[in-house]
Motif scaffolding. Structure first.
Motif, PDB file in Angstrom:
ATOM      1  N   ASN A 107       0.828  -1.208   0.000  1.00 22.38           N
ATOM      2  CA  ASN A 107       0.000   0.000   0.000  1.00 22.38           C
ATOM      3  C   ASN A 107       0.861   1.257   0.000  1.00 22.38           C
ATOM      4  O   ASN A 107       0.548   2.240  -0.679  1.00 22.38           O
ATOM      5  CB  ASN A 107      -0.933  -0.001   1.202  1.00 22.38           C
TER       6      ASN A 107
ATOM      7  N   ASN B 195       2.272   6.349  -7.156  1.00 22.94           N
ATOM      8  CA  ASN B 195       1.152   7.082  -7.729  1.00 22.94           C
ATOM      9  C   ASN B 195       1.370   8.584  -7.635  1.00 22.94           C
ATOM     10  O   ASN B 195       1.126   9.322  -8.596  1.00 22.94           O
ATOM     11  CB  ASN B 195      -0.150   6.695  -7.029  1.00 22.94           C
ATOM     12  N   TYR B 196       1.863   9.054  -6.489  1.00 16.86           N
ATOM     13  CA  TYR B 196       1.978  10.491  -6.263  1.00 16.86           C
ATOM     14  C   TYR B 196       3.358  11.066  -6.559  1.00 16.86           C
ATOM     15  O   TYR B 196       3.471  12.201  -7.045  1.00 16.86           O
ATOM     16  CB  TYR B 196       1.604  10.820  -4.810  1.00 16.86           C
TER      17      TYR B 196
ATOM     18  N   SER C 177       0.990   3.986  -3.083  1.00 13.49           N
ATOM     19  CA  SER C 177       0.769   5.418  -2.863  1.00 13.49           C
ATOM     20  C   SER C 177       1.961   6.241  -3.333  1.00 13.49           C
ATOM     21  O   SER C 177       1.788   7.277  -3.988  1.00 13.49           O
ATOM     22  CB  SER C 177       0.506   5.671  -1.375  1.00 13.49           C
TER      23      SER C 177
END
Length: 350
Positions: free
Chosen positions: A196, A203-204, A200
């Motif tokens: 996770n 993705n960012y 994250s």
């Protein structure tokens, strides 16, 4: 030079706003001749809006049903493993969003496929295509070559969460349910929590990981990761320190992303607009103080062209062999390795 015939695989929100809307206006360089979209109502809405003559329900049907020179596949990155290999095996140049996968292992498979089939796989790090970033890189190259402003010694990137839409129009939508596509699982050596965190992070912040290397012009490695997930520090092969500040604060109506490349006697700074801002380039500030002339600040004027528009132009040029792609899959693999190492290091402090 003949126009490229381009197919689109996926025309959701980002597919429309970041990509299709830009290719559609490059009418002298390309023509979007087909799209594949698993939602039939959405597919027809978009085809009608952009005048796309052929519509298919899957990427495989598109590959079998029409001849294209290149494919733009703005899919969610955890679905790349289920779609992109088929395109590469067909030998068709393909553009995908960043990152090219979640895991290093899938990334390595995609790189190997591209090499085996001699197919271009350009990964969508649009910040490399921002006119301000291209200008900054050239200036950095000049300073490194001349030595007039001393050694390159420090790069600092800040990217707080903010309004990344920047006033862009909403995409066409439908109320159709999105069919199930198996998502790429996390690494076998990561726990669910680590996966996770990795998901994250890529993705960012994988854009900034990649942008640092673009400006640095050499590899670097992670040297520190705080347990709160706010700071990543690294060091290049030549000893340049790099810092990525992640979410030191957040804004609701602005976008405050900046990149500053520091030499001993000056710096090159880029302030970037929201990713979806329409035809707006970043701003460049160049500070010079070499001790021989009075200190000065320079603010070069950039063209009214967004990174997304320039990225489309760069992909077309790469397919035509006019110039290399800003970032191919082999280099993008280094971002996944660094992301993996960052999560591992961050876990040491938890």
């Amino acid at each position: 030079m003949e126009k490229l015939k381009i197919g689109f695989v996926g025309v959701g929100g980002m597919g429309q706003m970041a990509h299709l809307s830009n290719y559609a206006v490059l009418s002298e360089q390309c023509e979007v001749v087909a799209l594949a979209e698993v939602r039939p109502q959405m597919a027809q809405l978009v085809a009608d809006r952009y005048g796309i003559p052929q519509v298919f329900s899957s990427h495989q049907d598109l590959l079998n049903g029409v001849k294209v020179d290149a494919i733009v596949a703005p899919q969610q990155y955890r679905s790349h493993h289920a779609i992109i290999p088929d395109i590469i095996r067909a030998g068709i140049p393909v553009f995908t969003e960043k990152p090219m996968s979640l895991t290093v292992e899938t990334g390595e498979q995609l790189v190997q496929l591209a090499e085996e089939h001699r197919a271009l796989h350009m990964v969508g790090y649009h910040k490399r295509s921002d006119p301000a970033m291209e200008h900054a890189r050239k200036r950095i190259e000049e300073w490194k070559s001349s030595g007039e402003y001393g050694k390159l010694q420090y790069i600092r990137v800040t990217m707080p969460p903010g309004d990344w839409i920047g006033g862009a129009d909403a995409p066409l939508t439908s109320d159709e349910p999105y069919p199930f596509i198996p998502m790429e699982p996390g690494p076998a050596y990561f726990s669910d929590e680590q996966t996770n965190q990795l998901d994250s992070f890529v993705n960012y912040y994988i854009h900034q990981v990649n942008a640092i290397r673009f400006l640095l012009q050499e590899p670097y490695r992670v040297t520190f990761a705080d347990r709160g997930g706010f700071l990543l520090t690294g060091e290049s092969e030549s000893g340049v320190t790099v810092v990525l500040e992640m979410a030191p604060y957040q804004t609701t109506i602005e976008w405050n992303e900046s990149l500053q490349v520091c030499f001993e006697k000056g710096y090159v700074r880029v302030d970037l607009p929201p990713p979806l801002a329409r035809q707006q380039a970043g701003k460049v500030t160049i500070m010079k103080d070499n001790g021989k002339e009075p200190p000065s600040y320079e603010h070069p004027i950039m063209p009214n062209r967004s990174a997304m528009r320039q990225q489309a132009m760069n992909f077309i040029a790469a397919v035509q062999g006019v110039r290399p792609a800003p970032c191919e899959s082999k280099e993008a693999l280094e971002d996944l390795k660094l992301a993996r190492d960052y999560i591992r290091m961050m876990q040491q402090y938890q």
